[in-house]
Design a protein around this motif. Structure first.
Motif, PDB file in Angstrom:
ATOM      1  N   TYR A  23      -7.186   2.250   2.943  1.00 48.78           N
ATOM      2  CA  TYR A  23      -5.856   2.193   2.337  1.00 48.78           C
ATOM      3  C   TYR A  23      -5.864   2.579   0.858  1.00 48.78           C
ATOM      4  CZ  TYR A  23      -7.327  -2.135   0.026  1.00 48.78           C
ATOM      5  OH  TYR A  23      -7.984  -3.056  -0.760  1.00 48.78           O
ATOM      6  N   ILE A  24      -4.678   2.928   0.381  1.00 46.53           N
ATOM      7  CA  ILE A  24      -4.443   3.180  -1.037  1.00 46.53           C
ATOM      8  C   ILE A  24      -3.495   2.089  -1.533  1.00 46.53           C
ATOM      9  CG2 ILE A  24      -3.605   4.817  -2.775  1.00 46.53           C
ATOM     10  CD1 ILE A  24      -3.989   7.025  -0.683  1.00 46.53           C
TER      11      ILE A  24
ATOM     12  N   VAL B 252       0.845  -1.199   0.000  1.00 42.37           N
ATOM     13  CA  VAL B 252       0.000   0.000   0.000  1.00 42.37           C
ATOM     14  C   VAL B 252       0.876   1.243   0.000  1.00 42.37           C
ATOM     15  CG1 VAL B 252      -1.799  -1.244   1.284  1.00 42.37           C
ATOM     16  CG2 VAL B 252      -0.189   0.228   2.512  1.00 42.37           C
ATOM     17  N   ARG B 253       0.317   2.319  -0.550  1.00 40.93           N
ATOM     18  CA  ARG B 253       1.028   3.604  -0.555  1.00 40.93           C
ATOM     19  C   ARG B 253       0.722   4.412   0.698  1.00 40.93           C
ATOM     20  NH1 ARG B 253      -0.252   7.263  -3.851  1.00 40.93           N
ATOM     21  NH2 ARG B 253      -2.106   6.414  -4.864  1.00 40.93           N
ATOM     22  N   ASP B 254      -0.469   4.216   1.243  1.00 41.64           N
ATOM     23  CA  ASP B 254      -0.873   4.954   2.437  1.00 41.64           C
ATOM     24  C   ASP B 254      -1.996   4.177   3.105  1.00 41.64           C
ATOM     25  OD1 ASP B 254      -0.871   6.907   4.356  1.00 41.64           O
ATOM     26  OD2 ASP B 254      -1.643   8.510   3.078  1.00 41.64           O
TER      27      ASP B 254
ATOM     28  N   ARG C 167      -0.780  -0.018  -3.659  1.00 38.83           N
ATOM     29  CA  ARG C 167       0.368   0.432  -4.460  1.00 38.83           C
ATOM     30  C   ARG C 167       0.155   0.161  -5.948  1.00 38.83           C
ATOM     31  NH1 ARG C 167       5.067   2.390  -3.199  1.00 38.83           N
ATOM     32  NH2 ARG C 167       4.782   1.982  -0.998  1.00 38.83           N
TER      33      ARG C 167
ATOM     34  N   GLU D 130     -10.757   0.357   0.259  1.00 38.33           N
ATOM     35  CA  GLU D 130      -9.827   0.915  -0.720  1.00 38.33           C
ATOM     36  C   GLU D 130     -10.291   2.299  -1.155  1.00 38.33           C
ATOM     37  OE1 GLU D 130      -8.423   0.135  -5.321  1.00 38.33           O
ATOM     38  OE2 GLU D 130      -8.914  -1.615  -4.060  1.00 38.33           O
ATOM     39  N   VAL D 131      -9.379   3.271  -1.142  1.00 36.08           N
ATOM     40  CA  VAL D 131      -9.690   4.642  -1.562  1.00 36.08           C
ATOM     41  C   VAL D 131      -8.583   5.147  -2.483  1.00 36.08           C
ATOM     42  CG1 VAL D 131     -11.014   5.192   0.526  1.00 36.08           C
ATOM     43  CG2 VAL D 131      -8.538   5.631   0.470  1.00 36.08           C
ATOM     44  N   GLU D 132      -8.878   6.220  -3.190  1.00 33.57           N
ATOM     45  CA  GLU D 132      -7.874   6.823  -4.074  1.00 33.57           C
ATOM     46  C   GLU D 132      -6.975   7.790  -3.328  1.00 33.57           C
ATOM     47  OE1 GLU D 132      -9.815   8.614  -7.370  1.00 33.57           O
ATOM     48  OE2 GLU D 132     -10.477   6.711  -8.241  1.00 33.57           O
ATOM     49  N   GLN D 133      -7.508   8.380  -2.237  1.00 28.43           N
ATOM     50  CA  GLN D 133      -6.723   9.368  -1.495  1.00 28.43           C
ATOM     51  C   GLN D 133      -7.238   9.456  -0.064  1.00 28.43           C
ATOM     52  OE1 GLN D 133      -6.581  13.197  -3.364  1.00 28.43           O
ATOM     53  NE2 GLN D 133      -5.231  14.110  -1.838  1.00 28.43           N
ATOM     54  N   LEU D 134      -6.324   9.637   0.877  1.00 28.52           N
ATOM     55  CA  LEU D 134      -6.706   9.848   2.265  1.00 28.52           C
ATOM     56  C   LEU D 134      -6.742  11.347   2.562  1.00 28.52           C
ATOM     57  CD1 LEU D 134      -4.668   7.094   4.162  1.00 28.52           C
ATOM     58  CD2 LEU D 134      -7.152   7.252   3.951  1.00 28.52           C
TER      59      LEU D 134
END
Length: 527
Positions: free
Chosen positions: A450-451, A429-431, A453, A481-485
């Motif tokens: 989460y975003i 994950v990225r974030d 990876r 799952e989301v595109e941005q936090l």
């Protein structure tokens, strides 16, 4: 405060990197004359500084403080709704900066002010402030003497994790106490700062003040330009740079590790750093200094020195000279070594309170108390934070998470920071942000927002990667799952927004949430 102007005028011609060293004091002096004229016309004026150009912002800040004005640091990126909230709270006499994008002239006038002053320093005018019934506020007594005024204050915005804007009330003295503590801790003759953080936040402002008052140099560049490779011509060996964890991660991904490793110190704060990020920085030889502090303490009160970090220490470090930090139980007793409790702070840099528009008889200086500051005539002011942590036997402080964010599931205490670190360590994950949502069976259910990876990352792959990293009761029950936090510029998450996102997602995906108020059946993810 005119000594600030003298300091600026006496500085050499190369202390500001990225701006005209002759133009800065000229702008500063013009604004000082403007703000002084306003100050002479009334009691201590309230000025909101909202300027996107960091150099003009800093020139206006130093001028307003020198002119004994009460200064509110404004974020030029606030939305119109946020500006409405701020204006209703502050009721300023003047706003300096170009706010035409988000705020209408009549909106400001309706909130008591005189009007919007544009960025040109020659446009200031002096007129008396009006109270709500339109009566002019007297600035002199009948005998001609000046009406006593309160000491000017420096209001620094803080949204915390709730998203609601508040202003921590600082003074020049509290900010200078923070500078002195930093200066003594790092034992530097002068502090050179390479600033990539917004100067209207405490983390950016304090970098400028450290350089200004210790004879250091100050560079400022937008972070996006630094990621793109600008600023590399500046020799970083004698500079401090301050980053939040997501910025450090982006610079590492942009192949800037070698450049970062040349800095005297890379301060890291604003949000918790995950273990894999710290390991990568250490492997790259980056002289990282994780810090602990907040707007209310005028930046860090605990910092780890780079040599200790490179030796394998992942704590927040030792307490700075201007502060006293203890770990206490919920009933106030000081806890011993390695005992987890509430982090409590006494510091010369501690804010006076939060700015409030409440009844003046209760808070005569528009000041509401910082929660648990416990200020009485017979006690030392103290801030009880929302952070949980412990000291080891060498005096290093480790923060394990927020008390208010602690998840209790099936009677077990779960700290989101630990779960987030384990998820980030999977490199899938990225974030990520971990929260607890109500659950009738377990009390709270661990939920990871989460975003991924890549599009190849699945919930099953995430679950499999955590089997050996986390105890079963700590593993997320729900995955969103989301595109941005929703993080602010400091990397802090707006938890209320995250919770709303999670509940909306689970509702749309018909994931069963076992509460009395909701039971939703599942269908395939990705609709």
């Amino acid at each position: 405060m005119s000594s600030i102007l003298i300091d600026i005028k006496q500085r050499n011609n190369d202390w500001l990197i990225g701006f005209d060293n002759h133009q800065f004091p000229e702008i500063n002096q013009k604004l000082f004359d403007q703000f002084s004229n306003l100050s002479r016309c009334q009691t201590v004026p309230k000025i909101i500084l909202a300027e996107s150009n960091p150099w003009r912002f800093l020139a206006a800040f130093s001028a307003a403080v020198s002119a004994d004005c009460s200064v509110f640091l404004g974020n030029p990126n606030w939305t119109q709704q946020e500006w409405q909230q701020v204006l209703a709270l502050v009721q300023p006499d003047l706003i300096w900066g170009d706010l035409s994008r988000v705020i209408r002239q009549e909106l400001f006038v309706n909130n008591k002010g005189q009007g919007i002053i544009k960025t040109e320093p020659t446009m200031g005018v002096c007129s008396q402030r009006l109270i709500r019934d339109g009566t002019k506020v007297p600035t002199t007594n009948i005998d001609g003497t000046k009406v006593p005024t309160t000491n000017p204050e420096i209001m620094i915005p803080t949204g915390g994790s709730s998203g609601k804007i508040r202003f921590a009330m600082h003074t020049w003295e509290t900010l200078m106490a923070s500078v002195r503590g930093f200066y003594q801790y790092f034992d530097q003759k002068s502090v050179n700062s390479f600033c990539v953080l917004p100067v209207y936040h405490v983390s950016g402002l304090m970098q400028f003040l450290r350089s200004l008052t210790t004879g250091g140099r100050f560079a400022s560049l937008p972070f996006k330009e630094v990621v793109a490779g600008k600023g590399r011509e500046i020799d970083p060996r004698d500079f401090f740079i301050s980053l939040v964890p997501t910025q450090l991660q982006r610079l590492l991904r942009a192949n800037a590790a070698n450049w970062l490793s040349q800095f005297h110190t890379v301060l890291l704060g604003g949000a918790p750093a995950w273990e894999s990020l710290l390991i990568e920085a250490r492997q790259e030889g980056i002289r990282l200094a994780p810090t602990y502090g907040m707007t209310e303490t005028a930046s860090q009160v605990v910092t780890l020195k780079p040599d200790a970090f490179l030796a394998g220490n992942n704590s927040c470090g030792h307490v700075l000279p201007h502060a006293q930090v203890t770990v206490r139980s919920t009933t106030g007793e000081i806890l011993g070594t390695n005992q987890i409790g509430i982090v409590t702070i006494v510091a010369d840099s501690l804010a006076l309170g939060y700015y409030s528009s409440v009844d003046k008889e209760e808070f005569p200086h528009h000041q509401s108390p910082i929660p648990n500051r416990n200020a009485t005539p017979d006690t030392i002011p103290m801030l009880q934070s929302d952070d949980l942590g412990f000291f080891d036997n060498q005096g290093y402080l480790t923060i394990i998470g927020r008390h208010s964010h602690k998840i209790i599931s099936g009677g077990e205490n779960i700290f989101p920071a630990e779960v987030e670190a384990a998820i980030l360590a999977t490199q899938l994950v990225r974030d990520v942000c971990v929260i607890g949502i109500p659950d009738d069976d377990w009390g709270q259910a661990v939920t990871a927002v989460y975003i991924p990876r890549s599009s190849a990352v699945s919930v099953d792959s995430l679950k499999a990667a955590l089997v050996k990293r986390l105890s079963r009761f700590k593993q997320p029950k729900y995955w969103v799952e989301v595109e941005q936090l929703p993080r602010n510029e400091q990397g802090k998450v707006n938890y209320e927004s995250v919770k709303t996102m999670a509940l909306n997602f689970l509702s749309r995906s018909r994931t069963p949430i076992h509460t009395k108020s909701a039971f939703i059946t599942p269908f395939c993810h990705g609709d």
